[in-house]
Design an enzyme around this catalytic site. Structure first.
Site, PDB file in Angstrom:
ATOM      1  N   HIS A  17      42.461  40.468  39.085  1.00 56.69           N
ATOM      2  CA  HIS A  17      41.080  40.240  39.016  1.00 56.69           C
ATOM      3  C   HIS A  17      40.488  39.757  37.680  1.00 56.69           C
ATOM      4  CE1 HIS A  17      40.714  43.609  41.908  1.00 56.69           C
ATOM      5  NE2 HIS A  17      40.180  42.643  42.627  1.00 56.69           N
ATOM      6  N   LYS A  41      34.654  52.980  53.567  1.00 59.22           N
ATOM      7  CA  LYS A  41      35.814  53.188  53.138  1.00 59.22           C
ATOM      8  C   LYS A  41      35.684  54.450  52.343  1.00 59.22           C
ATOM      9  CE  LYS A  41      37.862  48.726  52.375  1.00 59.22           C
ATOM     10  NZ  LYS A  41      38.559  47.862  51.716  1.00 59.22           N
ATOM     11  N   ARG A  94      46.096  34.736  46.053  1.00 60.19           N
ATOM     12  CA  ARG A  94      47.230  34.913  45.495  1.00 60.19           C
ATOM     13  C   ARG A  94      48.411  34.093  46.260  1.00 60.19           C
ATOM     14  NH1 ARG A  94      46.044  41.084  46.151  1.00 60.19           N
ATOM     15  NH2 ARG A  94      45.340  40.142  48.084  1.00 60.19           N
TER      16      ARG A  94
END
Ligand code: PNS
Length: 164
Positions: A17, A41, A94
């Site tokens: 990040h 979550k 990524r």
């Protein structure tokens, strides 16, 4: 004034990040790290803890003239971006495997808010396998994550494990 948001769960913040923040800072005058308050979550860190960690680590990152802010949000990223008068949503990619999911999100966000562009940045290859989920899993099982997450995050994770 070029303002962007960098949305995510950040549970926890990783060096991946920070790499995206460092790379995107020169593109904007102001960037809001937007921490999703996701009630579905069960995060390791509360949204307030995540914001506090990010706020503490950010001054150690070279973001040049880009003013950095940390905010939490609930609901749609596109709504938050519009409310903050941001012109861009920053996301890191990524590997190719990230692309499909990110493309769907970017297209949906564009449909919701056509004037806000998603800007993808390629993460440094040394972080291509780093995700918050993997970092939590490896750390909880006693593996080494040094160099992949900020030291502060590692110590906060250690505190969490010792009290759980
Ligand atoms: O980096 P993460 O944790 O995968 O971030 C995902 C995030 C927070 C960017 C995404 O889940 C999101 O935008 N959630 C908010 C709800 C929303 O806007 N959903 C529709 C996306 S098109």
């Amino acid at each position: 004034m070029r303002r962007s948001i960098f949305p995510g769960s950040f549970d926890p913040l990783t060096n991946g990040h920070l790499d995206i923040i460092r790379r995107s800072a020169p593109l904007f005058d102001e960037m809001i790290v937007a921490v999703l308050n996701n009630a579905d979550k069960r995060p390791m860190f509360s949204v307030d803890e995540r914001c506090a960690i990010i706020g503490e680590v950010l001054p150690t990152v070279d973001t040049g003239d880009c003013r950095m802010l940390v905010e939490s949000f609930s609901g749609l990223t596109a709504d938050f971006a519009r409310e903050q008068k941001a012109t861009a949503i920053v996301r890191g990619i990524r590997a190719v495997s990230d692309y499909e999911y990110e493309l769907r999100m970017a297209l949906m966000n564009r449909r919701l808010e056509p004037q806000i562009e998603t800007v993808f940045l390629m993460a440094g290859e040394e972080y291509s396998y780093v995700s918050s989920t993997l970092m939590k899993q490896v750390f909880e099982l006693g593996g080494r994550v040094a160099g992949l997450i900020p030291e502060l995050v590692e110590s906060k994770m250690r505190e969490k494990l010792s009290t759980s």
